[in-house]
Design a protein around this motif. Structure first.
Motif, PDB file in Angstrom:
ATOM      1  N   ARG A  99       0.834  -1.214   0.000  1.00 55.92           N
ATOM      2  CA  ARG A  99       0.000   0.000   0.000  1.00 55.92           C
ATOM      3  C   ARG A  99       0.864   1.258   0.000  1.00 55.92           C
ATOM      4  O   ARG A  99       0.614   2.194  -0.764  1.00 55.92           O
ATOM      5  N   LEU A 100       1.907   1.288   0.823  1.00 50.82           N
ATOM      6  CA  LEU A 100       2.753   2.478   0.922  1.00 50.82           C
ATOM      7  C   LEU A 100       3.593   2.697  -0.337  1.00 50.82           C
ATOM      8  O   LEU A 100       3.895   3.843  -0.691  1.00 50.82           O
ATOM      9  N   LEU A 101       3.962   1.603  -0.994  1.00 53.68           N
ATOM     10  CA  LEU A 101       4.829   1.717  -2.167  1.00 53.68           C
ATOM     11  C   LEU A 101       4.072   1.626  -3.490  1.00 53.68           C
ATOM     12  O   LEU A 101       4.689   1.594  -4.560  1.00 53.68           O
ATOM     13  N   ASP A 102       2.750   1.600  -3.418  1.00 50.25           N
ATOM     14  CA  ASP A 102       1.922   1.548  -4.621  1.00 50.25           C
ATOM     15  C   ASP A 102       2.251   0.313  -5.459  1.00 50.25           C
ATOM     16  O   ASP A 102       2.380   0.381  -6.676  1.00 50.25           O
ATOM     17  N   GLU A 103       2.399  -0.814  -4.776  1.00 52.65           N
ATOM     18  CA  GLU A 103       2.650  -2.090  -5.431  1.00 52.65           C
ATOM     19  C   GLU A 103       1.518  -3.044  -5.101  1.00 52.65           C
ATOM     20  O   GLU A 103       0.710  -2.789  -4.214  1.00 52.65           O
ATOM     21  N   ARG A 104       1.488  -4.175  -5.798  1.00 53.63           N
ATOM     22  CA  ARG A 104       0.517  -5.205  -5.448  1.00 53.63           C
ATOM     23  C   ARG A 104       1.065  -6.018  -4.280  1.00 53.63           C
ATOM     24  O   ARG A 104       2.284  -6.130  -4.107  1.00 53.63           O
ATOM     25  N   ARG A 105       0.178  -6.580  -3.484  1.00 54.78           N
ATOM     26  CA  ARG A 105       0.616  -7.421  -2.380  1.00 54.78           C
ATOM     27  C   ARG A 105       1.378  -8.627  -2.927  1.00 54.78           C
ATOM     28  O   ARG A 105       0.956  -9.265  -3.887  1.00 54.78           O
ATOM     29  N   GLY A 106       2.527  -8.920  -2.336  1.00 54.44           N
ATOM     30  CA  GLY A 106       3.353 -10.019  -2.793  1.00 54.44           C
ATOM     31  C   GLY A 106       4.335  -9.654  -3.885  1.00 54.44           C
ATOM     32  O   GLY A 106       5.093 -10.511  -4.349  1.00 54.44           O
TER      33      GLY A 106
END
Length: 246
Positions: free
Chosen positions: A200-207
Protein backbone atom coordinates in the motif's frame (compact mmCIF):
# COMPACT_ATOMS: atom_id res chain seq x y z
CA UNK A 1 4.08 10.74 -29.33
CA UNK A 2 4.87 7.26 -30.63
CA UNK A 3 8.54 6.36 -30.22
CA UNK A 4 10.55 4.98 -33.15
CA UNK A 5 12.65 2.16 -31.82
CA UNK A 6 15.56 0.38 -33.51
CA UNK A 7 15.67 -3.29 -32.51
CA UNK A 8 18.34 -5.62 -33.87
CA UNK A 9 17.49 -9.30 -33.45
CA UNK A 10 19.90 -12.23 -33.59
CA UNK A 11 17.69 -15.07 -34.78
CA UNK A 12 20.53 -17.59 -34.46
CA UNK A 13 21.00 -16.80 -30.75
CA UNK A 14 19.76 -19.22 -28.08
CA UNK A 15 18.32 -16.17 -26.26
CA UNK A 16 14.53 -16.15 -26.80
CA UNK A 17 13.35 -13.51 -29.27
CA UNK A 18 10.85 -12.01 -26.82
CA UNK A 19 13.68 -11.48 -24.32
CA UNK A 20 15.91 -9.85 -26.96
CA UNK A 21 13.09 -7.43 -27.74
CA UNK A 22 12.40 -6.73 -24.06
CA UNK A 23 16.09 -6.16 -23.24
CA UNK A 24 16.59 -3.72 -26.11
CA UNK A 25 13.49 -1.74 -25.16
CA UNK A 26 14.71 -1.71 -21.53
CA UNK A 27 18.14 -0.45 -22.60
CA UNK A 28 16.54 2.29 -24.71
CA UNK A 29 14.52 3.41 -21.69
CA UNK A 30 17.58 3.49 -19.45
CA UNK A 31 19.60 5.43 -22.05
CA UNK A 32 16.84 8.01 -22.27
CA UNK A 33 16.02 7.20 -25.91
CA UNK A 34 12.49 6.40 -24.70
CA UNK A 35 11.64 9.09 -22.13
CA UNK A 36 8.72 8.75 -19.68
CA UNK A 37 5.41 9.10 -21.48
CA UNK A 38 6.68 7.74 -24.82
CA UNK A 39 4.23 5.43 -26.56
CA UNK A 40 5.28 2.24 -28.31
CA UNK A 41 3.79 1.04 -31.57
CA UNK A 42 0.88 -1.29 -30.95
CA UNK A 43 1.66 -4.99 -30.85
CA UNK A 44 0.42 -5.68 -34.40
CA UNK A 45 2.57 -2.92 -35.95
CA UNK A 46 5.60 -3.85 -33.85
CA UNK A 47 5.26 -7.54 -34.72
CA UNK A 48 4.92 -6.71 -38.42
CA UNK A 49 7.93 -4.33 -38.40
CA UNK A 50 10.18 -6.89 -36.66
CA UNK A 51 8.87 -9.91 -38.53
CA UNK A 52 7.77 -11.61 -35.30
CA UNK A 53 4.55 -13.19 -34.13
CA UNK A 54 2.13 -11.12 -32.09
CA UNK A 55 2.39 -13.52 -29.07
CA UNK A 56 6.18 -12.98 -29.04
CA UNK A 57 5.73 -9.20 -28.94
CA UNK A 58 2.98 -9.51 -26.34
CA UNK A 59 5.30 -11.61 -24.14
CA UNK A 60 8.09 -9.00 -24.44
CA UNK A 61 5.73 -6.15 -23.56
CA UNK A 62 4.25 -8.06 -20.62
CA UNK A 63 7.75 -8.79 -19.31
CA UNK A 64 8.47 -5.03 -19.23
CA UNK A 65 5.06 -4.26 -17.72
CA UNK A 66 5.83 -6.72 -14.93
CA UNK A 67 9.19 -5.01 -14.37
CA UNK A 68 7.42 -1.66 -14.02
CA UNK A 69 9.04 -0.05 -17.08
CA UNK A 70 5.92 0.01 -19.25
CA UNK A 71 2.23 0.47 -18.55
CA UNK A 72 -0.80 -0.34 -20.69
CA UNK A 73 -3.47 2.39 -20.75
CA UNK A 74 -6.88 1.88 -22.32
CA UNK A 75 -7.36 4.25 -25.25
CA UNK A 76 -3.70 5.36 -25.12
CA UNK A 77 -1.62 2.25 -25.69
CA UNK A 78 1.63 1.10 -24.14
CA UNK A 79 3.67 3.86 -22.51
CA UNK A 80 7.06 4.16 -20.85
CA UNK A 81 6.76 4.75 -17.11
CA UNK A 82 10.36 5.53 -16.17
CA UNK A 83 13.85 4.14 -16.18
CA UNK A 84 14.87 1.91 -13.29
CA UNK A 85 16.99 3.56 -10.60
CA UNK A 86 20.48 2.06 -10.52
CA UNK A 87 22.65 2.57 -7.47
CA UNK A 88 26.29 1.76 -6.87
CA UNK A 89 27.03 -0.01 -3.59
CA UNK A 90 28.93 2.74 -1.77
CA UNK A 91 28.73 4.47 1.60
CA UNK A 92 26.27 7.04 0.34
CA UNK A 93 22.63 7.75 1.09
CA UNK A 94 19.82 6.93 -1.31
CA UNK A 95 18.83 10.62 -1.26
CA UNK A 96 22.29 11.71 -2.43
CA UNK A 97 22.41 9.03 -5.13
CA UNK A 98 18.99 10.01 -6.48
CA UNK A 99 19.88 13.69 -6.51
CA UNK A 100 23.12 13.01 -8.43
CA UNK A 101 21.15 10.91 -10.92
CA UNK A 102 18.64 13.73 -11.48
CA UNK A 103 15.77 11.63 -10.10
CA UNK A 104 14.13 14.45 -8.06
CA UNK A 105 14.21 12.76 -4.62
CA UNK A 106 11.49 13.55 -2.12
CA UNK A 107 10.73 12.18 1.33
CA UNK A 108 7.61 11.62 3.39
CA UNK A 109 8.33 11.12 7.11
CA UNK A 110 5.91 8.60 8.62
CA UNK A 111 7.49 8.44 12.09
CA UNK A 112 10.25 10.18 14.04
CA UNK A 113 10.34 9.35 17.73
CA UNK A 114 12.60 8.21 20.55
CA UNK A 115 11.85 5.19 22.68
CA UNK A 116 13.35 2.11 24.33
CA UNK A 117 15.04 -0.25 21.91
CA UNK A 118 14.60 -4.02 21.80
CA UNK A 119 17.45 -6.48 22.31
CA UNK A 120 18.10 -7.09 18.62
CA UNK A 121 18.57 -3.45 17.64
CA UNK A 122 20.34 -2.71 20.93
CA UNK A 123 22.95 -5.36 20.15
CA UNK A 124 23.48 -3.92 16.68
CA UNK A 125 23.92 -0.36 18.01
CA UNK A 126 26.07 -1.53 20.92
CA UNK A 127 23.76 -0.24 23.66
CA UNK A 128 21.84 -1.92 26.47
CA UNK A 129 18.33 -3.23 25.76
CA UNK A 130 15.78 -0.63 26.77
CA UNK A 131 18.08 2.30 25.97
CA UNK A 132 16.33 5.27 24.37
CA UNK A 133 17.16 5.50 20.66
CA UNK A 134 15.76 7.52 17.78
CA UNK A 135 13.53 5.60 15.38
CA UNK A 136 12.38 6.90 12.03
CA UNK A 137 10.27 5.61 9.18
CA UNK A 138 10.24 7.31 5.79
CA UNK A 139 9.07 6.80 2.22
CA UNK A 140 11.57 7.90 -0.42
CA UNK A 141 10.21 9.05 -3.78
CA UNK A 142 12.02 9.33 -7.12
CA UNK A 143 10.54 11.37 -9.96
CA UNK A 144 7.25 11.53 -8.05
CA UNK A 145 6.85 7.78 -7.47
CA UNK A 146 7.43 5.83 -4.23
CA UNK A 147 10.70 3.93 -4.45
CA UNK A 148 11.66 2.74 -0.96
CA UNK A 149 10.37 2.32 2.58
CA UNK A 150 13.14 3.19 5.04
CA UNK A 151 13.39 2.26 8.73
CA UNK A 152 16.33 3.62 10.74
CA UNK A 153 17.51 3.54 14.35
CA UNK A 154 20.15 5.93 15.73
CA UNK A 155 21.65 6.74 19.13
CA UNK A 156 19.91 9.77 20.63
CA UNK A 157 21.71 13.09 20.33
CA UNK A 158 23.84 12.47 17.25
CA UNK A 159 22.23 15.26 15.23
CA UNK A 160 19.28 17.65 15.58
CA UNK A 161 16.94 15.71 13.29
CA UNK A 162 13.43 16.93 12.56
CA UNK A 163 10.73 15.78 10.15
CA UNK A 164 11.24 19.02 8.21
CA UNK A 165 14.99 18.54 7.81
CA UNK A 166 14.54 14.89 6.80
CA UNK A 167 12.08 15.94 4.10
CA UNK A 168 14.56 18.42 2.66
CA UNK A 169 17.89 16.59 3.04
CA UNK A 170 19.28 13.06 3.23
CA UNK A 171 20.04 11.41 6.58
CA UNK A 172 23.76 11.02 5.86
CA UNK A 173 24.03 14.67 4.81
CA UNK A 174 22.42 15.72 8.10
CA UNK A 175 24.71 13.47 10.12
CA UNK A 176 27.82 14.78 8.37
CA UNK A 177 26.65 18.36 8.94
CA UNK A 178 26.44 17.56 12.66
CA UNK A 179 30.05 16.36 12.68
CA UNK A 180 29.44 12.62 12.50
CA UNK A 181 32.32 11.06 10.54
CA UNK A 182 30.93 7.89 8.96
CA UNK A 183 33.70 5.56 7.93
CA UNK A 184 32.45 2.05 7.13
CA UNK A 185 29.24 0.05 6.91
CA UNK A 186 28.18 -3.58 6.96
CA UNK A 187 25.42 -4.27 4.48
CA UNK A 188 23.30 -7.28 3.55
CA UNK A 189 21.05 -7.36 0.50
CA UNK A 190 18.21 -9.80 -0.04
CA UNK A 191 14.72 -10.08 -1.48
CA UNK A 192 11.23 -11.01 -0.38
CA UNK A 193 7.55 -10.42 -1.16
CA UNK A 194 5.81 -7.21 -0.12
CA UNK A 195 3.45 -7.29 2.84
CA UNK A 196 0.01 -5.71 2.51
CA UNK A 197 1.21 -2.55 4.33
CA UNK A 198 4.38 -2.25 2.26
CA UNK A 199 2.44 -2.76 -0.96
CA UNK A 200 0.00 0.00 0.00
CA UNK A 201 2.75 2.48 0.92
CA UNK A 202 4.83 1.72 -2.17
CA UNK A 203 1.92 1.55 -4.62
CA UNK A 204 2.65 -2.09 -5.43
CA UNK A 205 0.52 -5.20 -5.45
CA UNK A 206 0.62 -7.42 -2.38
CA UNK A 207 3.35 -10.02 -2.79
CA UNK A 208 5.30 -7.94 -5.33
CA UNK A 209 9.08 -8.54 -5.22
CA UNK A 210 11.05 -6.16 -3.01
CA UNK A 211 14.79 -5.80 -2.55
CA UNK A 212 15.80 -5.66 1.10
CA UNK A 213 18.81 -3.94 2.60
CA UNK A 214 20.14 -4.12 6.15
CA UNK A 215 22.95 -1.65 6.84
CA UNK A 216 24.85 -0.68 9.99
CA UNK A 217 27.14 2.33 9.68
CA UNK A 218 30.10 3.04 11.95
CA UNK A 219 32.06 6.24 12.58
CA UNK A 220 35.85 6.63 12.50
CA UNK A 221 36.03 5.44 16.12
CA UNK A 222 34.16 2.23 15.38
CA UNK A 223 30.88 3.25 17.04
CA UNK A 224 27.58 2.30 15.40
CA UNK A 225 25.87 5.55 14.42
CA UNK A 226 22.97 4.22 12.36
CA UNK A 227 21.16 0.99 11.53
CA UNK A 228 18.76 0.79 8.62
CA UNK A 229 16.27 -1.80 7.43
CA UNK A 230 15.01 -0.78 4.00
CA UNK A 231 12.86 -2.26 1.24
CA UNK A 232 12.92 -1.15 -2.40
CA UNK A 233 10.58 -1.78 -5.31
CA UNK A 234 12.43 -4.35 -7.42
CA UNK A 235 10.67 -3.07 -10.54
CA UNK A 236 12.18 0.39 -10.02
CA UNK A 237 15.53 -0.22 -8.39
CA UNK A 238 18.76 -2.17 -8.78
CA UNK A 239 22.25 -2.22 -7.30
CA UNK A 240 25.50 -2.21 -9.23
CA UNK A 241 28.75 -3.69 -7.91
CA UNK A 242 32.21 -3.38 -9.42
CA UNK A 243 34.30 -6.54 -8.93
CA UNK A 244 38.10 -6.38 -8.83
CA UNK A 245 40.41 -9.39 -9.10
CA UNK A 246 42.95 -9.59 -6.28
Amino acid sequence: MTAKLAIDLDRSSPVPLYFQVAEQISEAIQRGDLPPGSRLDNEILLADRLGLSRPTIRQAIQYLVDKGLLVRKRGVGTQVVHGQVKRSVELTSLYDDLRRAGQEPATRVLALESGPVDEKIAAILGVAAGTEVLRMERIRYAAGEPLALLHNWLPVGLAPLTAESLQERGLYELLRSAGVRMRVANQRIGARAATATEARLLDERRGAPLLTMLRTTYDDQGRAVEHGSHVYRASHYSLEVTLIER
